[in-house]
Write a protein that holds these residues in place. Structure first.
Motif, PDB file in Angstrom:
ATOM      1  N   VAL A 156     -16.888   0.332   8.022  1.00 24.56           N
ATOM      2  CA  VAL A 156     -16.257  -0.597   8.801  1.00 24.56           C
ATOM      3  C   VAL A 156     -16.926  -2.304   8.251  1.00 24.56           C
ATOM      4  O   VAL A 156     -16.188  -3.048   7.620  1.00 24.56           O
ATOM      5  CB  VAL A 156     -18.071  -1.477   9.723  1.00 24.56           C
ATOM      6  N   ASP A 157     -17.367  -1.993   6.748  1.00 26.67           N
ATOM      7  CA  ASP A 157     -18.326  -3.189   5.861  1.00 26.67           C
ATOM      8  C   ASP A 157     -16.756  -3.204   5.101  1.00 26.67           C
ATOM      9  O   ASP A 157     -16.539  -4.675   4.668  1.00 26.67           O
ATOM     10  CB  ASP A 157     -19.095  -2.617   4.973  1.00 26.67           C
ATOM     11  N   GLN A 158     -15.650  -2.059   5.014  1.00 26.83           N
ATOM     12  CA  GLN A 158     -14.744  -2.628   3.368  1.00 26.83           C
ATOM     13  C   GLN A 158     -13.607  -2.918   4.662  1.00 26.83           C
ATOM     14  O   GLN A 158     -12.117  -2.729   3.881  1.00 26.83           O
ATOM     15  CB  GLN A 158     -15.135  -1.683   2.711  1.00 26.83           C
ATOM     16  N   SER A 159     -13.881  -2.587   5.817  1.00 26.65           N
ATOM     17  CA  SER A 159     -12.158  -2.246   6.917  1.00 26.65           C
ATOM     18  C   SER A 159     -11.518  -1.502   6.612  1.00 26.65           C
ATOM     19  O   SER A 159      -9.819  -2.126   5.752  1.00 26.65           O
ATOM     20  CB  SER A 159     -12.079  -3.826   6.574  1.00 26.65           C
ATOM     21  N   LEU A 160     -11.488  -0.150   6.515  1.00 29.41           N
ATOM     22  CA  LEU A 160     -10.954   0.480   5.706  1.00 29.41           C
ATOM     23  C   LEU A 160     -11.068   2.301   6.623  1.00 29.41           C
ATOM     24  O   LEU A 160     -11.624   2.147   7.574  1.00 29.41           O
ATOM     25  CB  LEU A 160     -11.764   1.812   4.166  1.00 29.41           C
ATOM     26  N   VAL A 161     -10.115   3.062   6.848  1.00 25.95           N
ATOM     27  CA  VAL A 161      -9.698   3.804   7.725  1.00 25.95           C
ATOM     28  C   VAL A 161      -9.347   4.952   6.547  1.00 25.95           C
ATOM     29  O   VAL A 161      -8.929   5.163   6.446  1.00 25.95           O
ATOM     30  CB  VAL A 161      -9.093   4.096   9.151  1.00 25.95           C
ATOM     31  N   GLN A 162     -10.510   6.453   7.070  1.00 24.63           N
ATOM     32  CA  GLN A 162      -9.817   7.413   5.956  1.00 24.63           C
ATOM     33  C   GLN A 162      -8.445   8.445   6.941  1.00 24.63           C
ATOM     34  O   GLN A 162      -9.319   8.735   8.041  1.00 24.63           O
ATOM     35  CB  GLN A 162     -10.746   8.526   5.195  1.00 24.63           C
ATOM     36  N   LEU A 163      -7.866   8.742   6.356  1.00 19.01           N
ATOM     37  CA  LEU A 163      -6.611   9.050   7.278  1.00 19.01           C
ATOM     38  C   LEU A 163      -6.592  10.459   6.779  1.00 19.01           C
ATOM     39  O   LEU A 163      -6.580  11.346   4.655  1.00 19.01           O
ATOM     40  CB  LEU A 163      -4.885   8.808   7.135  1.00 19.01           C
ATOM     41  N   GLY A 213      -2.336  11.757  11.442  1.00 20.51           N
ATOM     42  CA  GLY A 213      -4.229  10.705  10.765  1.00 20.51           C
ATOM     43  C   GLY A 213      -4.661  10.307  11.665  1.00 20.51           C
ATOM     44  O   GLY A 213      -5.419  10.846  11.409  1.00 20.51           O
ATOM     45  N   ALA A 214      -3.446   9.884  13.121  1.00 24.08           N
ATOM     46  CA  ALA A 214      -4.647   9.789  13.987  1.00 24.08           C
ATOM     47  C   ALA A 214      -5.127  10.315  15.017  1.00 24.08           C
ATOM     48  O   ALA A 214      -6.428  10.529  15.485  1.00 24.08           O
ATOM     49  CB  ALA A 214      -3.529   8.675  14.807  1.00 24.08           C
ATOM     50  N   LEU A 215      -4.900  11.204  15.185  1.00 21.36           N
ATOM     51  CA  LEU A 215      -5.431  12.782  15.254  1.00 21.36           C
ATOM     52  C   LEU A 215      -6.316  12.951  14.867  1.00 21.36           C
ATOM     53  O   LEU A 215      -7.634  13.571  15.998  1.00 21.36           O
ATOM     54  CB  LEU A 215      -4.331  14.014  15.880  1.00 21.36           C
ATOM     55  N   ALA A 216      -6.889  13.302  13.869  1.00 24.31           N
ATOM     56  CA  ALA A 216      -7.554  13.575  12.997  1.00 24.31           C
ATOM     57  C   ALA A 216      -8.854  12.666  12.944  1.00 24.31           C
ATOM     58  O   ALA A 216     -10.029  12.453  11.831  1.00 24.31           O
ATOM     59  CB  ALA A 216      -7.225  14.466  11.771  1.00 24.31           C
ATOM     60  N   THR A 237      -1.039   1.047   9.992  1.00 23.01           N
ATOM     61  CA  THR A 237      -1.349   1.328   9.507  1.00 23.01           C
ATOM     62  C   THR A 237      -0.482   2.545   8.654  1.00 23.01           C
ATOM     63  O   THR A 237      -0.572   3.094   7.530  1.00 23.01           O
ATOM     64  CB  THR A 237      -2.530   2.874   9.259  1.00 23.01           C
ATOM     65  N   ALA A 238       1.247   2.462   9.098  1.00 23.26           N
ATOM     66  CA  ALA A 238       1.830   3.696   9.258  1.00 23.26           C
ATOM     67  C   ALA A 238       1.308   4.928   9.448  1.00 23.26           C
ATOM     68  O   ALA A 238       1.826   5.802   8.659  1.00 23.26           O
ATOM     69  CB  ALA A 238       2.381   2.381   7.677  1.00 23.26           C
ATOM     70  N   ALA A 239       0.830   5.184  10.184  1.00 18.84           N
ATOM     71  CA  ALA A 239      -0.464   6.455  10.067  1.00 18.84           C
ATOM     72  C   ALA A 239       0.409   7.388  10.439  1.00 18.84           C
ATOM     73  O   ALA A 239       1.514   6.925  11.532  1.00 18.84           O
ATOM     74  CB  ALA A 239      -1.430   6.311  10.217  1.00 18.84           C
ATOM     75  N   ARG A 240       0.704   8.693   9.879  1.00 20.60           N
ATOM     76  CA  ARG A 240       1.345   9.547  10.405  1.00 20.60           C
ATOM     77  C   ARG A 240       0.442  10.495  12.312  1.00 20.60           C
ATOM     78  O   ARG A 240      -0.624  10.104  11.930  1.00 20.60           O
ATOM     79  CB  ARG A 240       1.495  10.955  10.066  1.00 20.60           C
ATOM     80  N   THR A 241       0.946  10.921  12.688  1.00 27.37           N
ATOM     81  CA  THR A 241       0.543  11.200  13.836  1.00 27.37           C
ATOM     82  C   THR A 241      -0.679  11.969  13.884  1.00 27.37           C
ATOM     83  O   THR A 241      -1.761  12.398  13.740  1.00 27.37           O
ATOM     84  CB  THR A 241       1.301  11.630  15.093  1.00 27.37           C
ATOM     85  N   ARG A 272      -6.582   9.787   2.028  1.00 28.81           N
ATOM     86  CA  ARG A 272      -6.633   8.415   2.171  1.00 28.81           C
ATOM     87  C   ARG A 272      -7.472   7.424   2.457  1.00 28.81           C
ATOM     88  O   ARG A 272      -7.362   7.478   3.813  1.00 28.81           O
ATOM     89  CB  ARG A 272      -5.135   7.816   1.041  1.00 28.81           C
ATOM     90  N   TRP A 273      -7.747   6.683   2.078  1.00 26.35           N
ATOM     91  CA  TRP A 273      -8.249   5.379   2.053  1.00 26.35           C
ATOM     92  C   TRP A 273      -7.027   4.742   3.571  1.00 26.35           C
ATOM     93  O   TRP A 273      -6.425   3.951   1.855  1.00 26.35           O
ATOM     94  CB  TRP A 273      -9.021   4.685   1.719  1.00 26.35           C
ATOM     95  N   GLN A 274      -7.495   3.944   3.775  1.00 21.35           N
ATOM     96  CA  GLN A 274      -6.169   2.405   3.983  1.00 21.35           C
ATOM     97  C   GLN A 274      -7.168   1.323   4.955  1.00 21.35           C
ATOM     98  O   GLN A 274      -7.593   1.437   5.758  1.00 21.35           O
ATOM     99  CB  GLN A 274      -4.913   3.895   5.152  1.00 21.35           C
ATOM    100  N   PRO A 275      -6.488   0.024   4.397  1.00 18.63           N
ATOM    101  CA  PRO A 275      -7.080  -1.098   4.552  1.00 18.63           C
ATOM    102  C   PRO A 275      -6.331  -1.509   5.861  1.00 18.63           C
ATOM    103  O   PRO A 275      -5.446  -0.682   6.624  1.00 18.63           O
ATOM    104  CB  PRO A 275      -6.986  -1.763   3.798  1.00 18.63           C
TER     105      PRO A 275
END
Length: 562
Positions: free
Chosen positions: A210-217, A199-202, A193-197, A225-228
């Motif tokens: 799940v349906d669109q394979s997106l995570v909200q960072l 983003g993972a902690l939050a 995802t190239a997310a910052r730390t 933002r929504w990250q595929p």
């Protein structure tokens, strides 16, 4: 008493003398002032000191991360200028203060000689003066930072990590540490995802689409933002969260073995362990942000600058050299999904269908990893490699079956069971994972032996009844089966137990194992055993069931008993 009008200030009718007003304006012009400055000087409140204003300004910071950063530098400012008013500080004082910050900086792995610390101190002072202007304590012209240039920012030393080093980082994370499953999943999340730390902690359960394979960072400055992500990563995130006790939408996704949410300290312990085992990581001071550089470099090389900027979650700068064009050429989420699809080799539901055929072929060699296959080396895509990593650390399911098969193979060959060191060498798993798998295998073999004994006793009793003979007693059963009388007593108790009670007994055994695991993790961390309320929250069981499990563990003399 002298009348004001007698000295030409105000005429008898209450109107200002034009001649006096003209003279006053000339004097103000010579002094570089305006009538508005006089009015402001009359109504402006007293200028506060640094010691008075800093606590108030810190309370007004909206971002917790910014508050932590500002506090360290403004605390130094209070130590130097605590009793001085904001309008008493001169430009040379600010330059001396920035030099003091540079000389007293704490040397960290990302140390740049104090230049970044000077910039951070400048930004903290800038926020303090902006706060004072907004509250009306001083005017814009009294901001001393207008006469001090902001220290220049040095170029980042971070760069894309080589595929070989990425492979070594994952290998060490998989084979060491108390919780390799969390470590590998966390590294994969940041690499994909190239997310910052932050983003993972939050990240919470509600942030997983799940349906669109997106995570909200949710990242710095309150941006989101929504990250595929690939379906594989989405599945592992959900499984990890649910298996470790996430029950509500607001629960955090990344969790420790004891079910508590992961904290920022996890990154420190993980990279300290990696630096202790990998010289390249120690010398270059590689951190989680280097994984972000690696992925974004690959995306930019293969999909262009606009997609890389969207992949990183960077906003379009209003003062960009490219002008307004960037507003119209920004990449959409479909293009980011196409990049994720090419990166992982998995079909993404939001990627354009035209990109699906060449998804696997589009994987750059920059993220391919060397692997030995039949004596030769070939390059594999990120998707295949990550799945191989997850299969080894996604839990004790596959490792449990592996250890069980090795035990059974040794028994068939008439050899002793392999010990822990041999299993670590064969499976490539960590020592802690192998020990946990051994405990599960021992418990499974014990239950299997008990089930076999129960079945043998049932057959012996049925044969006696069919022959018209009385049922054999415990001593006769022990002699016929070759086990102790105590084992026969337990088997008879299970044989005479109703089906419902047997199911409850199995559930209680599982609870005992889980409580034993939580207690063992507390011992490793140097903490006391969790109390009954903490165990109830972690297991979701009743207080009575937890009390019985605690009693069983104490009866076995500790958490290490089988």
């Amino acid at each position: 008493m002298t009348e004001v009008g007698s000295v030409g200030g105000v005429a008898a009718g209450g109107r200002a003398d034009p001649g006096a007003v003209s003279v006053a304006l000339q004097v103000l012009e010579q002094m570089g002032l305006t009538p508005a400055d006089l009015v402001g000087a009359v109504v402006a409140p007293r200028v506060p000191t640094f010691a008075e204003l800093v606590p108030q300004a810190l309370r007004a910071v909206s971002s917790e991360a910014s508050r932590r950063s500002y506090r360290s530098y403004l605390t130094k400012a209070v130590a130097v200028w605590g009793s001085r008013r904001l309008d008493e500080v001169r430009p040379e004082d600010v330059r001396d203060f920035l030099g003091h910050v540079r000389d007293t900086v704490v040397v960290r792995r990302s140390n740049t000689g104090g230049s970044n610390a000077m910039r951070n101190a400048y930004q903290a002072l800038s926020y303090l003066y902006r706060h004072a202007v907004q509250r009306g304590f001083i005017g814009e012209r009294q901001v001393v930072l207008r006469q001090v240039e902001m220290p220049r920012k040095q170029s980042s030393r971070r760069h894309a990590v080589s595929p070989q080093l990425i492979s070594e980082i994952f290998r060490v994370a998989r084979e060491t540490g108390v919780d390799p499953e969390l470590d590998v999943l966390l590294l994969r999340f940041h690499l994909e995802t190239a997310a910052r730390t932050g983003g993972a902690l939050a990240l919470r359960v509600r942030d997983l689409d799940v349906d669109q394979s997106l995570v909200q960072l949710w990242e710095k400055s309150g941006t989101r933002r929504w990250q595929p992500v690939s379906p594989t990563l989405m599945g592992h995130l959900l499984e990890h969260a649910r298996r470790r006790g996430a029950r509500d939408d607001g629960d955090k996704v990344f969790r420790r073995l004891d079910g508590a949410a992961m904290s920022r300290k996890r990154y420190g312990s993980l990279w300290d362990r990696l630096r202790g085992r990998l010289e390249s990581v120690r010398v270059a001071q590689v951190s989680t942000h280097w994984l972000r550089h690696t992925t974004l470099t690959w995306v930019e090389r293969n999909f262009g600058y606009a997609v890389a900027r969207a992949f990183a979650g960077h906003v379009v700068s209003q003062s960009s050299l490219h002008g307004s064009t960037q507003t119209y050429v920004k990449a959409g989420i479909g293009e980011v999904a196409a990049a994720v699809q090419a990166l992982t080799g998995e079909r993404h539901p939001l990627a354009p269908s035209a990109d699906s055929a060449g998804a696997v072929e589009g994987v750059s060699t920059a993220v391919g990893l060397p692997r030995v296959v039949d004596g030769s080396r070939e390059r594999v895509g990120l998707r295949e490699w990550l799945r191989a990593e997850d299969a080894r650390t996604a839990g004790l399911g596959s490792l449990f079956e592996w250890v069980l098969a090795l035990y059974e193979e040794a028994e068939r060959a008439g050899k002793p069971r392999p010990d822990g060191d041999v299993l670590v060498e064969i499976t490539g798993a960590s020592v802690y994972a192998v020990r946990a798998a051994q405990r599960k295998v021992a418990d499974a073999l014990r239950r299997r032996a008990q089930d076999d004994l129960v079945e043998r006793i049932r057959r012996l009793r049925e044969e006696a009844e069919a022959a018209g003979m009385p049922r054999p007693n415990r001593a006769a059963l022990a002699e016929a089966t070759g086990v102790t009388v105590s084992a026969v007593r337990g088997a008879l108790a299970r044989l005479n137990m109703p089906a419902r009670e047997r199911g409850q007994d199995e559930r209680q055994r599982a609870l005992v194992e889980r409580v034993r695991l939580l207690c063992r993790e507390a011992e490793r961390a140097g903490r006391p055993w969790p109390g009954r309320r903490a165990l109830i929250d972690a297991t979701g069981e009743t207080a009575h069931a937890v009390r019985l499990a605690q009693a069983d563990i104490r009866a076995c003399r500790g958490v290490r008993a089988d």
